[in-house]
Scaffold this motif. Structure first.
Motif, mmCIF file in Angstrom:
data_model
loop_
_atom_site.group_PDB
_atom_site.id
_atom_site.type_symbol
_atom_site.label_atom_id
_atom_site.label_comp_id
_atom_site.label_asym_id
_atom_site.label_seq_id
_atom_site.Cartn_x
_atom_site.Cartn_y
_atom_site.Cartn_z
ATOM 1 N N ASP A 1 47.081 42.797 51.887
ATOM 2 C CA ASP A 1 47.553 44.174 51.849
ATOM 3 C C ASP A 1 48.570 44.397 50.904
ATOM 4 O O ASP A 1 48.661 45.186 50.123
ATOM 5 C CB ASP A 1 48.040 44.346 53.353
ATOM 6 C CG ASP A 1 46.985 45.123 54.279
ATOM 7 O OD1 ASP A 1 46.319 46.000 53.730
ATOM 8 O OD2 ASP A 1 46.926 44.780 55.302
ATOM 9 N N GLN A 2 49.660 43.338 50.840
ATOM 10 C CA GLN A 2 50.628 43.396 50.073
ATOM 11 C C GLN A 2 50.298 43.316 48.630
ATOM 12 O O GLN A 2 50.980 44.096 47.721
ATOM 13 C CB GLN A 2 51.796 42.545 50.454
ATOM 14 C CG GLN A 2 52.486 42.542 51.680
ATOM 15 C CD GLN A 2 53.136 41.382 52.263
ATOM 16 O OE1 GLN A 2 53.287 40.473 51.586
ATOM 17 N NE2 GLN A 2 54.169 41.858 53.192
ATOM 18 N N ASN A 3 49.395 42.706 48.067
ATOM 19 C CA ASN A 3 49.127 42.315 46.775
ATOM 20 C C ASN A 3 47.897 42.897 46.284
ATOM 21 O O ASN A 3 47.364 42.828 45.020
ATOM 22 C CB ASN A 3 49.199 40.931 46.693
ATOM 23 C CG ASN A 3 50.255 40.366 46.948
ATOM 24 O OD1 ASN A 3 50.672 39.830 48.017
ATOM 25 N ND2 ASN A 3 51.497 40.333 46.149
ATOM 26 N N ARG B 1 37.035 37.022 48.144
ATOM 27 C CA ARG B 1 37.384 36.020 47.259
ATOM 28 C C ARG B 1 37.540 34.714 47.754
ATOM 29 O O ARG B 1 37.161 33.716 46.779
ATOM 30 C CB ARG B 1 38.811 36.525 46.614
ATOM 31 C CG ARG B 1 39.672 35.353 46.423
ATOM 32 C CD ARG B 1 40.566 35.172 44.982
ATOM 33 N NE ARG B 1 39.905 35.968 43.869
ATOM 34 C CZ ARG B 1 38.878 35.583 43.183
ATOM 35 N NH1 ARG B 1 38.101 34.311 43.726
ATOM 36 N NH2 ARG B 1 38.212 36.211 42.293
ATOM 37 N N PHE B 2 37.739 34.592 48.912
ATOM 38 C CA PHE B 2 37.416 32.971 49.365
ATOM 39 C C PHE B 2 36.380 32.738 49.981
ATOM 40 O O PHE B 2 36.337 31.639 50.498
ATOM 41 C CB PHE B 2 38.712 32.863 50.452
ATOM 42 C CG PHE B 2 40.158 33.105 49.700
ATOM 43 C CD1 PHE B 2 40.825 32.441 48.966
ATOM 44 C CD2 PHE B 2 40.744 34.159 50.391
ATOM 45 C CE1 PHE B 2 41.857 32.709 48.458
ATOM 46 C CE2 PHE B 2 42.002 34.596 49.620
ATOM 47 C CZ PHE B 2 42.672 33.765 48.615
ATOM 48 N N GLY B 3 35.440 33.530 49.902
ATOM 49 C CA GLY B 3 34.133 33.582 50.240
ATOM 50 C C GLY B 3 33.380 32.566 49.425
ATOM 51 O O GLY B 3 32.480 31.953 50.014
ATOM 52 N N ASP B 4 33.726 32.579 48.219
ATOM 53 C CA ASP B 4 33.171 31.697 47.291
ATOM 54 C C ASP B 4 33.292 30.153 47.410
ATOM 55 O O ASP B 4 34.294 29.917 48.232
ATOM 56 C CB ASP B 4 33.172 31.967 45.794
ATOM 57 C CG ASP B 4 34.661 31.454 45.489
ATOM 58 O OD1 ASP B 4 35.552 31.092 46.005
ATOM 59 O OD2 ASP B 4 34.963 31.803 44.079
ATOM 60 N N ASN C 1 38.438 42.541 50.867
ATOM 61 C CA ASN C 1 38.575 42.325 49.508
ATOM 62 C C ASN C 1 38.821 40.975 48.917
ATOM 63 O O ASN C 1 38.423 40.050 48.331
ATOM 64 C CB ASN C 1 39.036 43.116 48.875
ATOM 65 C CG ASN C 1 38.464 43.464 47.402
ATOM 66 O OD1 ASN C 1 38.515 42.745 46.532
ATOM 67 N ND2 ASN C 1 37.987 44.693 47.469
ATOM 68 N N VAL C 2 39.899 40.526 49.722
ATOM 69 C CA VAL C 2 40.637 39.429 49.371
ATOM 70 C C VAL C 2 40.138 38.142 50.220
ATOM 71 O O VAL C 2 39.727 37.023 49.656
ATOM 72 C CB VAL C 2 42.209 39.228 49.664
ATOM 73 C CG1 VAL C 2 42.709 38.005 49.856
ATOM 74 C CG2 VAL C 2 42.907 40.337 48.888
#
Lengths: 125, 125
Positions: free
Chosen positions: B107-109, A23-26, A19-20
């Motif tokens: 993971d943490q956020n 976010r940096f994939g863009d 998921n995160v």
DNA sequence: CGGAATCCTGTAAGATACTG
DNA sequence: CAGTATCTTACAGGATTCCG
């Protein structure tokens, strides 16, 4: 770091890592975060000026999604002409060191990577 | 970390930061690196099995580009049926900690981000 | 087994024009 | 100034088929 602790193999929607990383994939998110990190607060056109090659639309889209994720805060001043200030939230700031360490690695190993690339492309032809 | 040291505002092709961030802009590279990091060496279909939802084509493409950048090495055994083993290079391994720290942050956020997202979407409707 | 080749589609992202 | 609204396009990535 063990395999289990990473949990990178779950479905994208429920997987923190994917998921995160998405976010940096863009193309612009990380760049905008880094820019905001340098000035505490910046107006829309200031960011636009610093990142020369981002379109107005993509800057808006990127800022909105960063705001949605709680990484950037947006403050509108009810003036004419309008003024809007963007700044990193604490959450956003907490992310910066991790991006920076990646950038640092990139800087240090850039020439090595480029050398490897051109060598690889040579072989292909 | 000062603005000047980052050099994130140069042209994409000559900018280490953008160049490497672009590498993680694709959907699978980081995931493949993390998978390879867990097993020392893996065969094509082993990676394929671990990452359930990657297509054969994209796994090939991803491995090739990682190989081109010198992050992954590819060893072909001249056997029938063919056997090909992939493993991280030293350069590839040196990158892992930085990715891992990002994953850890994720993971943490994650819950915080998801909460912010749904809150933001509420306001929109 | 480990791909390569081809075809196809969704979507990120650019260009342009307009506005409160 | 800080956007929104459309339109358009390139390309990442998926599905399928074939091969040494």
């Amino acid at each position: 770091m063990s395999s289990e602790s990473l949990k990178i193999f779950a479905e994208t929607e429920t997987c923190p890592a994917r998921n995160v990383l998405d976010r940096f994939g863009d193309k612009w998110s990380t760049l905008v975060i880094l820019v905001l990190n340098e000035e505490e607060k910046l107006r829309f056109n200031e960011i636009h000026k610093v990142i020369g090659d981002i379109s107005q639309k993509m800057l808006t889209v990127t800022l909105r999604s960063l705001e949605a994720d709680g990484l950037v805060s947006r403050k509108v001043y009810p003036e004419i002409p309008p003024r809007v200030e963007y700044k990193l939230t604490d959450l956003g700031k907490s992310l910066v060191p991790h991006i920076s360490s990646l950038i640092k690695w990139a800087d240090q190993n850039f020439s090595s990577i480029m050398a490897s690339r051109s060598k690889y492309n040579q072989k292909a032809n």
